[in-house]
Design a protein around this motif. Structure first.
Motif, PDB file in Angstrom:
ATOM      1  N   GLY A  37      46.260   0.893  12.191  1.00  0.00           N
ATOM      2  CA  GLY A  37      45.278  -0.120  12.533  1.00  0.00           C
ATOM      3  C   GLY A  37      43.869   0.426  12.619  1.00  0.00           C
ATOM      4  N   ALA A  38      43.682   1.714  12.408  1.00  0.00           N
ATOM      5  CA  ALA A  38      42.362   2.333  12.491  1.00  0.00           C
ATOM      6  C   ALA A  38      41.879   2.708  11.091  1.00  0.00           C
ATOM      7  N   PRO A  44      25.805   8.570   6.980  1.00  0.00           N
ATOM      8  CA  PRO A  44      24.782   9.608   7.157  1.00  0.00           C
ATOM      9  C   PRO A  44      23.733   9.234   8.198  1.00  0.00           C
ATOM     10  N   TYR A  45      24.169   8.522   9.246  1.00  0.00           N
ATOM     11  CA  TYR A  45      23.233   8.049  10.271  1.00  0.00           C
ATOM     12  C   TYR A  45      23.587   8.602  11.648  1.00  0.00           C
ATOM     13  N   PRO A  46      23.550   9.920  11.816  1.00  0.00           N
ATOM     14  CA  PRO A  46      23.918  10.486  13.126  1.00  0.00           C
ATOM     15  C   PRO A  46      22.956  10.066  14.237  1.00  0.00           C
ATOM     16  N   GLN A  47      21.776   9.542  13.848  1.00  0.00           N
ATOM     17  CA  GLN A  47      20.806   9.116  14.857  1.00  0.00           C
ATOM     18  C   GLN A  47      21.242   7.859  15.597  1.00  0.00           C
ATOM     19  N   PHE A  48      22.213   7.141  15.034  1.00  0.00           N
ATOM     20  CA  PHE A  48      22.661   5.906  15.670  1.00  0.00           C
ATOM     21  C   PHE A  48      23.848   6.191  16.591  1.00  0.00           C
ATOM     22  N   THR A  49      23.648   5.884  17.861  1.00  0.00           N
ATOM     23  CA  THR A  49      24.680   6.135  18.862  1.00  0.00           C
ATOM     24  C   THR A  49      25.631   4.949  18.954  1.00  0.00           C
ATOM     25  N   ASP A  50      26.635   5.101  19.798  1.00  0.00           N
ATOM     26  CA  ASP A  50      27.677   4.078  19.893  1.00  0.00           C
ATOM     27  C   ASP A  50      27.162   2.730  20.396  1.00  0.00           C
ATOM     28  N   ASP A  51      26.002   2.731  21.060  1.00  0.00           N
ATOM     29  CA  ASP A  51      25.455   1.461  21.561  1.00  0.00           C
ATOM     30  C   ASP A  51      24.401   0.867  20.621  1.00  0.00           C
ATOM     31  N   SER A  52      24.313   1.387  19.392  1.00  0.00           N
ATOM     32  CA  SER A  52      23.317   0.904  18.432  1.00  0.00           C
ATOM     33  C   SER A  52      23.800  -0.354  17.721  1.00  0.00           C
ATOM     34  N   GLU A  53      22.851  -1.071  17.100  1.00  0.00           N
ATOM     35  CA  GLU A  53      23.197  -2.262  16.336  1.00  0.00           C
ATOM     36  C   GLU A  53      24.082  -1.912  15.141  1.00  0.00           C
ATOM     37  N   VAL A  55      26.395   0.517  14.842  1.00  0.00           N
ATOM     38  CA  VAL A  55      27.785   0.709  15.258  1.00  0.00           C
ATOM     39  C   VAL A  55      28.397  -0.619  15.694  1.00  0.00           C
ATOM     40  N   ALA A  56      27.583  -1.470  16.319  1.00  0.00           N
ATOM     41  CA  ALA A  56      28.085  -2.792  16.704  1.00  0.00           C
ATOM     42  C   ALA A  56      28.503  -3.590  15.467  1.00  0.00           C
ATOM     43  N   LEU A  57      27.735  -3.463  14.384  1.00  0.00           N
ATOM     44  CA  LEU A  57      28.078  -4.158  13.146  1.00  0.00           C
ATOM     45  C   LEU A  57      29.383  -3.622  12.564  1.00  0.00           C
ATOM     46  N   LEU A  58      29.550  -2.294  12.574  1.00  0.00           N
ATOM     47  CA  LEU A  58      30.788  -1.711  12.069  1.00  0.00           C
ATOM     48  C   LEU A  58      32.001  -2.239  12.838  1.00  0.00           C
ATOM     49  N   LYS A  59      31.865  -2.280  14.142  1.00  0.00           N
ATOM     50  CA  LYS A  59      32.974  -2.760  14.960  1.00  0.00           C
ATOM     51  C   LYS A  59      33.237  -4.244  14.713  1.00  0.00           C
ATOM     52  N   LYS A  60      32.162  -5.017  14.541  1.00  0.00           N
ATOM     53  CA  LYS A  60      32.299  -6.449  14.257  1.00  0.00           C
ATOM     54  C   LYS A  60      33.042  -6.658  12.933  1.00  0.00           C
ATOM     55  N   CYS A  61      32.692  -5.875  11.928  1.00  0.00           N
ATOM     56  CA  CYS A  61      33.363  -6.002  10.639  1.00  0.00           C
ATOM     57  C   CYS A  61      34.830  -5.590  10.742  1.00  0.00           C
ATOM     58  N   GLY A  62      35.110  -4.574  11.566  1.00  0.00           N
ATOM     59  CA  GLY A  62      36.483  -4.176  11.777  1.00  0.00           C
ATOM     60  C   GLY A  62      37.294  -5.286  12.430  1.00  0.00           C
ATOM     61  N   THR A  63      36.711  -5.914  13.446  1.00  0.00           N
ATOM     62  CA  THR A  63      37.387  -7.024  14.120  1.00  0.00           C
ATOM     63  C   THR A  63      37.675  -8.157  13.142  1.00  0.00           C
ATOM     64  N   SER A  64      36.680  -8.468  12.285  1.00  0.00           N
ATOM     65  CA  SER A  64      36.866  -9.537  11.299  1.00  0.00           C
ATOM     66  C   SER A  64      37.997  -9.217  10.324  1.00  0.00           C
ATOM     67  N   ALA A  65      38.163  -7.918  10.032  1.00  0.00           N
ATOM     68  CA  ALA A  65      39.214  -7.498   9.092  1.00  0.00           C
ATOM     69  C   ALA A  65      40.553  -7.261   9.786  1.00  0.00           C
ATOM     70  N   VAL A  69      37.677   0.243  13.842  1.00  0.00           N
ATOM     71  CA  VAL A  69      36.886   1.156  13.028  1.00  0.00           C
ATOM     72  C   VAL A  69      36.586   2.412  13.827  1.00  0.00           C
ATOM     73  N   GLU A  70      36.900   3.557  13.240  1.00  0.00           N
ATOM     74  CA  GLU A  70      36.541   4.842  13.837  1.00  0.00           C
ATOM     75  C   GLU A  70      35.435   5.443  12.988  1.00  0.00           C
ATOM     76  N   ARG A  71      34.255   5.474  13.530  1.00  0.00           N
ATOM     77  CA  ARG A  71      33.077   5.871  12.764  1.00  0.00           C
ATOM     78  C   ARG A  71      32.586   7.248  13.174  1.00  0.00           C
ATOM     79  N   THR A  72      32.173   8.042  12.171  1.00  0.00           N
ATOM     80  CA  THR A  72      31.542   9.334  12.418  1.00  0.00           C
ATOM     81  C   THR A  72      30.267   9.420  11.594  1.00  0.00           C
ATOM     82  N   GLY A  73      29.171   9.805  12.230  1.00  0.00           N
ATOM     83  CA  GLY A  73      27.904   9.973  11.538  1.00  0.00           C
ATOM     84  C   GLY A  73      27.606  11.443  11.317  1.00  0.00           C
TER      85      GLY A  73
END
Length: 412
Positions: A37-38, A44-53, A55-65, A69-73
């Motif tokens: 399920g993961a 290439p965006y290590p500047q974006f932390t877990d509370d960034s827009e 990462v929120a979009l990645l998680k939203k897309c994961g929920t929709s699918a 989503v396990e993301r690494t920058g």
């Protein structure tokens, strides 16, 4: 793609990665993520932390699918190396977001699926931006957005020199404007000509704007572009510091308020708002007029080859979510990118009129690995920046420098 030929290509390309990192196997097993399920996303965006827009979009897309989503920058260079090693070891992430010139390297290694394979819809993407993700007639991902170059200008200096920036349409009118600024005791233009990819990136608008092609570095058109730059240094319109300038240090020169123009990118827009003077932007002019084709920066969202092909459908859903019109607008605003879709570009320019010049510049832009150059581009680029350095330092004439560059580019 699977099989012996793919493994051999991956092994060959991974030598680069092995030389650059002392990496061990990635955390996932050879059969893919342990948790079905993961889904793994590398960007290439290590500047974006877990509370960034982002990462929120990645998680939203994961929920929709219907997955997590396990993301690494990663830093861009580190990401390229890790992506090559992961492909060789058979544990690539499900979705990979990489700088557009890297696409051809990964594609040649057999590490990426094509849009024919994964059924990603790229029909709405601007063709000039899509070209950076194409190799051998196949498309290997979807552009998430683009940045490029234009000329920032100091309104106060141009007004004092009697220069109307709207009248700067070609090389002749630009050089005339620099002469007027110099006559007022100020400096004309700064840019980056350092002996790295940054130097090639900044020279390409002038190179392409002359009508030159990367397959013929020593053409008369190419010589005219390098002569333009060398003449600017000789005439005092540009400082000798450009030879060592990065895009950051040339921006710092412009920020002093002593330069009329600076060649730089969309990524400086936030810094431009902090300048102590009024500024504007115009497209980099081509030799005979009109906007010059500038190189595109920005990333592609791709789907790496997986042993378990059943994962592709969900990966396709994730990519489609990340690159739909509404999400592109949010993402490209966050990244200071111009969207790869015309309709979204129009929305950006309407929302922020200052982006109009950048939208026009992106529409005229070209991918560095376009024209089916693919992995040939790095060799060509190194030869090109070496020629620029040689000519600007006075070591060789523009013709001599570019003749040597053409020989180097075709014999390595």
């Amino acid at each position: 793609m699977t099989g012996l030929s793919r493994r051999r290509r991956l092994a060959a390309v991974a030598v680069i990665a092995l030389a650059a990192v002392t990496g061990s196997a990635c955390s996932s097993s050879a059969d893919g993520p342990a948790d079905g399920g993961a889904y793994l996303v590398w960007d290439p965006y290590p500047q974006f932390t877990d509370d960034s827009e982002w990462v929120a979009l990645l998680k939203k897309c994961g929920t929709s699918a219907g997955v997590s989503v396990e993301r690494t920058g990663y830093d861009t260079t580190d990401l390229t190396n890790k992506a090559l090693l992961a492909a060789q070891q058979g544990n690539s992430p499900d979705v990979l977001i990489v700088d557009n010139p890297v696409i051809s390297t990964l594609a040649e290694a057999g590490a990426l699926t094509t849009t024919d394979d994964n059924k990603l819809d790229v029909s709405a993407m601007e063709k000039n931006l899509l070209g950076a993700g194409q190799s051998g007639g196949k498309t290997y991902g979807v552009p998430i957005g683009a940045n490029t170059l234009a000329l920032y200008y100091n309104k106060d200096l141009l007004t004092a020199a009697g220069v109307d920036p709207a009248a700067v349409k070609d090389w002749t009118s630009l050089t005339a404007a620099l002469a007027k600024v110099k006559a007022k005791g100020k400096k004309g233009i700064t840019f980056s000509a350092i002996g790295t990819e940054e130097g090639s990136f900044q020279f390409l608008p002038w190179f392409w704007g002359s009508g030159a092609q990367l397959t013929s570095l020593d053409s008369p058109q190419a010589v005219s572009a390098l002569t333009l730059w060398t003449d600017w240094l000789k005439q005092g319109h540009a400082p000798n510091s450009v030879i060592n300038n990065t895009q950051t240090t040339s921006w710092q020169e412009f920020a002093t308020g002593n330069y009329a123009f600076a060649e730089n990118g969309t990524w400086q827009l936030a810094n431009a708002e902090k300048l102590g003077f009024s500024y504007g932007t115009i497209a980099i002019p081509a030799s005979s007029g009109g906007p010059a084709p500038a190189p595109t920066g920005g990333e592609f969202v791709s789907i790496p080859v997986q042993k378990n092909t059943g994962r592709y459908e969900t990966s396709q859903n994730l990519v489609a979510c990340l690159t739909n019109a509404d999400n592109l607008l949010t993402t490209d605003t966050t990244l200071s990118y111009v969207a790869p879709v015309a309709a979204v570009q129009e929305r950006q320019a309407t929302t922020d009129p200052k982006l109009k010049v950048w939208v026009e510049a992106v529409r005229a832009a070209k991918g560095r690995t376009g024209d089916d150059l693919g992995t040939k581009y790095p060799k060509i680029s190194e030869a090109l920046w070496t020629a620029v350095q040689s000519a600007l330092s006075g070591g060789k004439s523009p013709q001599e420098a570019l003749t040597a560059a053409q020989t180097a580019a075709t014999t390595r």
